[in-house]
Scaffold this motif. Structure first.
Motif, mmCIF file in Angstrom:
data_model
loop_
_atom_site.group_PDB
_atom_site.id
_atom_site.type_symbol
_atom_site.label_atom_id
_atom_site.label_comp_id
_atom_site.label_asym_id
_atom_site.label_seq_id
_atom_site.Cartn_x
_atom_site.Cartn_y
_atom_site.Cartn_z
ATOM 1 N N THR A 140 5.131 4.056 2.228
ATOM 2 C CA THR A 140 4.728 2.723 1.757
ATOM 3 C C THR A 140 4.651 1.627 2.742
ATOM 4 O OG1 THR A 140 5.826 3.141 -0.329
ATOM 5 C CG2 THR A 140 5.522 0.902 -0.255
ATOM 6 N N MET A 141 3.652 0.559 2.842
ATOM 7 C CA MET A 141 3.638 -0.470 3.715
ATOM 8 C C MET A 141 3.708 -1.785 2.912
ATOM 9 S SD MET A 141 0.625 1.103 6.436
ATOM 10 C CE MET A 141 -0.659 1.205 5.111
ATOM 11 N N THR A 142 4.394 -2.665 3.369
ATOM 12 C CA THR A 142 4.237 -4.144 2.581
ATOM 13 C C THR A 142 4.163 -5.026 3.615
ATOM 14 O OG1 THR A 142 6.010 -3.149 0.874
ATOM 15 C CG2 THR A 142 5.741 -5.548 0.937
ATOM 16 N N CYS A 143 3.419 -6.176 3.150
ATOM 17 C CA CYS A 143 3.268 -7.345 3.985
ATOM 18 C C CYS A 143 3.681 -8.435 3.495
ATOM 19 C CB CYS A 143 1.739 -7.552 4.402
ATOM 20 S SG CYS A 143 1.370 -8.823 5.288
ATOM 21 N N GLY A 153 2.882 -12.421 7.227
ATOM 22 C CA GLY A 153 2.328 -11.176 7.902
ATOM 23 C C GLY A 153 3.346 -10.255 8.599
ATOM 24 N N ASN A 154 4.517 -10.393 8.452
ATOM 25 C CA ASN A 154 5.549 -9.292 8.746
ATOM 26 C C ASN A 154 5.382 -7.901 8.000
ATOM 27 O OD1 ASN A 154 6.862 -11.269 10.746
ATOM 28 N ND2 ASN A 154 7.427 -12.328 8.790
ATOM 29 N N MET A 155 5.459 -6.903 8.666
ATOM 30 C CA MET A 155 5.124 -5.630 7.755
ATOM 31 C C MET A 155 6.606 -5.116 7.722
ATOM 32 S SD MET A 155 2.235 -5.655 7.260
ATOM 33 C CE MET A 155 2.216 -3.711 6.593
ATOM 34 N N SER A 156 6.841 -4.251 6.515
ATOM 35 C CA SER A 156 7.973 -3.155 6.427
ATOM 36 C C SER A 156 7.384 -2.073 5.828
ATOM 37 C CB SER A 156 8.939 -4.178 5.422
ATOM 38 O OG SER A 156 8.431 -4.228 4.172
ATOM 39 N N VAL A 194 0.904 -1.029 0.029
ATOM 40 C CA VAL A 194 0.150 0.137 -0.037
ATOM 41 C C VAL A 194 0.985 1.065 -0.170
ATOM 42 C CG1 VAL A 194 -1.650 1.253 1.438
ATOM 43 C CG2 VAL A 194 -1.699 -1.098 1.397
ATOM 44 N N LYS A 195 0.624 2.121 -1.147
ATOM 45 C CA LYS A 195 1.436 3.496 -1.102
ATOM 46 C C LYS A 195 0.643 4.742 -0.955
ATOM 47 C CE LYS A 195 4.882 5.624 -4.103
ATOM 48 N NZ LYS A 195 5.489 5.459 -5.322
ATOM 49 N N GLY A 196 1.019 5.432 -0.124
ATOM 50 C CA GLY A 196 0.395 7.008 0.053
ATOM 51 C C GLY A 196 1.120 8.106 -0.187
ATOM 52 N N ARG A 197 0.466 8.824 -0.482
ATOM 53 C CA ARG A 197 1.625 10.386 -0.791
ATOM 54 C C ARG A 197 0.624 11.525 -0.401
ATOM 55 N NH1 ARG A 197 4.597 11.647 -6.278
ATOM 56 N NH2 ARG A 197 5.948 10.197 -5.175
ATOM 57 N N CYS A 198 1.202 12.414 0.328
ATOM 58 C CA CYS A 198 0.610 13.617 0.689
ATOM 59 C C CYS A 198 1.460 14.897 0.414
ATOM 60 C CB CYS A 198 0.293 13.532 2.160
ATOM 61 S SG CYS A 198 -0.735 14.918 2.730
#
Length: 148
Positions: free
Chosen positions: A135-138, A142-145, A118-122
């Motif tokens: 950016t969030m990656t699973c 189930g480990n998140m980075s 999931v990627k977000g920009r503001c």
């Protein structure tokens, strides 16, 4: 021998203690600071929660990354990126994304998901504007980075 009222009071205290511990364990929170070296920095709080149900060994995980932006001692605004992921030990996928923000200086933002990220920009409209990307990656377990 303890009276029934005292026994009930002790039971209630023990039950509340267990509930408080369980809630804390279910929603771990992490906070970190990212310094961009140009006077801007983010204070990021990450909260994660596994869904209450697991179906066919597939687990769903919801993550929020709240980034509070500052320039020196000036608070600029807040951007929150939300992502929902599923994983089963052999693969993972991002299945939903969302975002919200607030700033008295104005802002624009977006979010998207593809694959297991999931990627977000503001962009906050303070002093010419500054864009932040999160950016969030699973992974399959189930480990998140995270990257900023």
């Amino acid at each position: 021998m303890l009276s029934k009222k005292l026994q009930k009071a002790i039971s209630c205290v023990l039950l509340l203690s267990c509930m408080i511990f369980a809630v804390g364990a279910a929603n771990p929170t992490q906070t970190e600071t990212i310094d961009y070296g140009d006077g801007y920095y983010l204070v990021i709080t990450t909260t994660g929660k596994n869904a209450d149900t697991t179906t066919r060994a597939v687990t769903e995980r919801y993550i929020e990354r709240e980034a509070r932006a500052y320039h020196g001692s000036t608070y600029i605004g807040k951007y929150t990126l939300c992502g929902t992921f599923i994983y089963d030990g052999s693969r993972s996928a991002a299945i939903a994304d969302d975002w919200y923000a607030s700033s008295s200086y104005g802002y624009s933002g977006s979010s998207s998901h593809t694959g297991s990220s999931v990627k977000g920009r503001c962009t906050f409209n303070y002093a010419g504007g500054k864009t932040y990307t999160i950016t969030m990656t699973c992974d399959k377990n189930g480990n998140m980075s995270y990257t900023e």
